[in-house]
Design a protein around this motif. Structure first.
Motif, PDB file in Angstrom:
ATOM      1  N   SER A  19       0.834  -1.103  -0.118  1.00  0.00           N
ATOM      2  CA  SER A  19       0.065  -0.056  -0.165  1.00  0.00           C
ATOM      3  C   SER A  19       0.878   1.305   0.157  1.00  0.00           C
ATOM      4  CB  SER A  19      -0.796  -0.036   1.128  1.00  0.00           C
ATOM      5  OG  SER A  19      -1.770  -1.000   0.983  1.00  0.00           O
ATOM      6  N   VAL A  20       0.195   2.258  -0.488  1.00  0.00           N
ATOM      7  CA  VAL A  20       0.617   3.740  -0.447  1.00  0.00           C
ATOM      8  C   VAL A  20       2.007   3.662  -1.125  1.00  0.00           C
ATOM      9  CG1 VAL A  20       1.261   5.735   0.987  1.00  0.00           C
ATOM     10  CG2 VAL A  20      -0.420   4.156   1.740  1.00  0.00           C
ATOM     11  N   ASN A  21       2.307   3.433  -2.432  1.00  0.00           N
ATOM     12  CA  ASN A  21       3.368   3.580  -3.207  1.00  0.00           C
ATOM     13  C   ASN A  21       2.869   4.229  -4.606  1.00  0.00           C
ATOM     14  OD1 ASN A  21       5.978   2.059  -2.034  1.00  0.00           O
ATOM     15  ND2 ASN A  21       3.968   0.796  -1.808  1.00  0.00           N
ATOM     16  N   ARG A  22       3.685   3.927  -5.772  1.00  0.00           N
ATOM     17  CA  ARG A  22       3.262   4.351  -6.978  1.00  0.00           C
ATOM     18  C   ARG A  22       3.367   3.243  -7.902  1.00  0.00           C
ATOM     19  NH1 ARG A  22       1.714   9.426  -7.309  1.00  0.00           N
ATOM     20  NH2 ARG A  22       2.186   9.568  -9.467  1.00  0.00           N
ATOM     21  N   ALA A  42      -3.844  -0.802  -1.479  1.00  0.00           N
ATOM     22  CA  ALA A  42      -4.426   0.410  -1.676  1.00  0.00           C
ATOM     23  C   ALA A  42      -3.386   1.639  -1.747  1.00  0.00           C
ATOM     24  CB  ALA A  42      -4.921   0.409  -0.092  1.00  0.00           C
ATOM     25  N   ASP A  43      -4.107   2.639  -2.351  1.00  0.00           N
ATOM     26  CA  ASP A  43      -3.462   3.786  -2.708  1.00  0.00           C
ATOM     27  C   ASP A  43      -2.093   3.452  -3.486  1.00  0.00           C
ATOM     28  OD1 ASP A  43      -4.852   5.610  -0.832  1.00  0.00           O
ATOM     29  OD2 ASP A  43      -4.086   4.306   0.796  1.00  0.00           O
ATOM     30  N   ASN A  44      -2.419   3.271  -4.697  1.00  0.00           N
ATOM     31  CA  ASN A  44      -1.385   2.992  -5.703  1.00  0.00           C
ATOM     32  C   ASN A  44      -2.068   3.564  -7.163  1.00  0.00           C
ATOM     33  OD1 ASN A  44       1.213   1.620  -5.080  1.00  0.00           O
ATOM     34  ND2 ASN A  44      -0.363   0.390  -4.067  1.00  0.00           N
ATOM     35  N   LEU A  45      -1.563   2.985  -8.227  1.00  0.00           N
ATOM     36  CA  LEU A  45      -1.893   3.432  -9.455  1.00  0.00           C
ATOM     37  C   LEU A  45      -2.374   2.114 -10.327  1.00  0.00           C
ATOM     38  CD1 LEU A  45       0.753   6.080 -10.316  1.00  0.00           C
ATOM     39  CD2 LEU A  45      -1.768   6.519  -9.515  1.00  0.00           C
ATOM     40  N   PHE A  46      -2.769   1.173  -9.624  1.00  0.00           N
ATOM     41  CA  PHE A  46      -3.387   0.109 -10.560  1.00  0.00           C
ATOM     42  C   PHE A  46      -4.566   0.284 -11.262  1.00  0.00           C
ATOM     43  CE2 PHE A  46      -0.795  -1.913  -7.163  1.00  0.00           C
ATOM     44  CZ  PHE A  46       0.097  -2.929  -7.761  1.00  0.00           C
ATOM     45  N   SER A  47      -4.483  -0.187 -12.445  1.00  0.00           N
ATOM     46  CA  SER A  47      -5.674  -0.059 -13.468  1.00  0.00           C
ATOM     47  C   SER A  47      -5.977  -1.481 -13.992  1.00  0.00           C
ATOM     48  CB  SER A  47      -5.056   0.826 -14.513  1.00  0.00           C
ATOM     49  OG  SER A  47      -3.903   0.281 -15.199  1.00  0.00           O
ATOM     50  N   GLY A  48      -7.092  -1.316 -14.700  1.00  0.00           N
ATOM     51  CA  GLY A  48      -7.753  -2.488 -15.361  1.00  0.00           C
ATOM     52  C   GLY A  48      -8.791  -3.256 -14.478  1.00  0.00           C
ATOM     53  N   ARG A  58      -9.095 -18.845   2.045  1.00  0.00           N
ATOM     54  CA  ARG A  58      -8.685 -18.242   3.691  1.00  0.00           C
ATOM     55  C   ARG A  58      -8.460 -16.644   3.669  1.00  0.00           C
ATOM     56  NH1 ARG A  58      -3.538 -20.703   5.393  1.00  0.00           N
ATOM     57  NH2 ARG A  58      -4.220 -19.891   7.340  1.00  0.00           N
ATOM     58  N   ILE A  59      -8.695 -15.901   2.492  1.00  0.00           N
ATOM     59  CA  ILE A  59      -8.635 -14.520   2.449  1.00  0.00           C
ATOM     60  C   ILE A  59      -9.474 -13.780   3.631  1.00  0.00           C
ATOM     61  CG2 ILE A  59     -10.339 -13.828   0.781  1.00  0.00           C
ATOM     62  CD1 ILE A  59      -6.904 -12.363   1.139  1.00  0.00           C
ATOM     63  N   PHE A  60      -8.836 -12.881   4.378  1.00  0.00           N
ATOM     64  CA  PHE A  60      -9.670 -12.385   5.541  1.00  0.00           C
ATOM     65  C   PHE A  60      -9.873 -10.833   5.281  1.00  0.00           C
ATOM     66  CE2 PHE A  60      -9.662  -9.825   9.554  1.00  0.00           C
ATOM     67  CZ  PHE A  60     -10.635 -10.403  10.083  1.00  0.00           C
ATOM     68  N   GLN A  61      -8.573 -10.147   4.800  1.00  0.00           N
ATOM     69  CA  GLN A  61      -8.736  -8.967   4.515  1.00  0.00           C
ATOM     70  C   GLN A  61      -8.196  -8.757   3.018  1.00  0.00           C
ATOM     71  OE1 GLN A  61      -7.168  -5.962   7.420  1.00  0.00           O
ATOM     72  NE2 GLN A  61      -5.961  -4.924   5.782  1.00  0.00           N
ATOM     73  N   PHE A  62      -8.895  -7.789   2.319  1.00  0.00           N
ATOM     74  CA  PHE A  62      -8.809  -7.582   1.038  1.00  0.00           C
ATOM     75  C   PHE A  62      -9.017  -6.286   0.762  1.00  0.00           C
ATOM     76  CE2 PHE A  62      -9.553  -7.251  -3.530  1.00  0.00           C
ATOM     77  CZ  PHE A  62      -8.706  -8.088  -4.117  1.00  0.00           C
ATOM     78  N   ASP A  63      -7.759  -5.279   0.463  1.00  0.00           N
ATOM     79  CA  ASP A  63      -7.963  -3.838   0.065  1.00  0.00           C
ATOM     80  C   ASP A  63      -7.367  -3.454  -1.090  1.00  0.00           C
ATOM     81  OD1 ASP A  63      -8.354  -1.268   0.366  1.00  0.00           O
ATOM     82  OD2 ASP A  63      -7.349  -0.920   2.314  1.00  0.00           O
TER      83      ASP A  63
END
Length: 148
Positions: A19-22, A42-48, A58-63
């Protein structure tokens, strides 16, 4: 900065937080990450498109909030452990699928979802109606709070 490398060769990966990168590009496939519990981009520039969540039992947290993702959110049918879900601040659209019973907290707006009433999403987001802070879907006019 730049894209993420493939993650599919990491079947024992449990936590992944960049999270919080570019970082940019599309979100790599999550296929085969059956041990994954916590995933945050979270808080990046991912697109698509939004990545399929299939097999993440097993995923508990997904952001993936505050990126540039587009399109619909896939069904949660294969995610019985999901507790926290963050997708705010993207350009996601369509109808938000029914949440899993395990989900207790989510931040889903702003996005461009269809404003479909849902007591379950109202409870999970603690906002009534859950879509109150969402933007109208592209090329749509609604008379339930989306028309300004």
């Amino acid at each position: 900065t730049g894209p993420l490398p493939p993650l599919t060769d990491l079947p024992n990966l449990q936590t992944f937080d960049v999270s919080v990168n570019r970082l940019s590009g599309s979100i790599p496939s999550l296929a085969g990450l059956t041990a994954l519990i916590d995933f945050s981009l979270a808080d990046n520039l991912f697109s698509g498109p939004f990545p399929p969540l299939t097999g993440l039992t097993r995923i508990f947290q997904f952001d993936v909030g505050d990126n540039l993702l587009t399109g619909p959110v896939p069904s949660f049918i294969d995610n019985p452990s999901l507790g926290a879900f963050g997708i705010r601040g993207n350009e996601l659209s369509g109808t938000l699928p029914d949440p899993p019973d395990s989900l207790y907290g989510a931040n889903v707006c702003p996005n461009r979802f269809n404003p479909v009433p849902s007591a379950a999403w109202d409870s999970i987001t603690r906002i009534h109606p859950w879509y109150r802070d969402c933007l109208p879907p592209p090329d749509a006019i609604y008379s339930d709070g989306f028309d300004g």
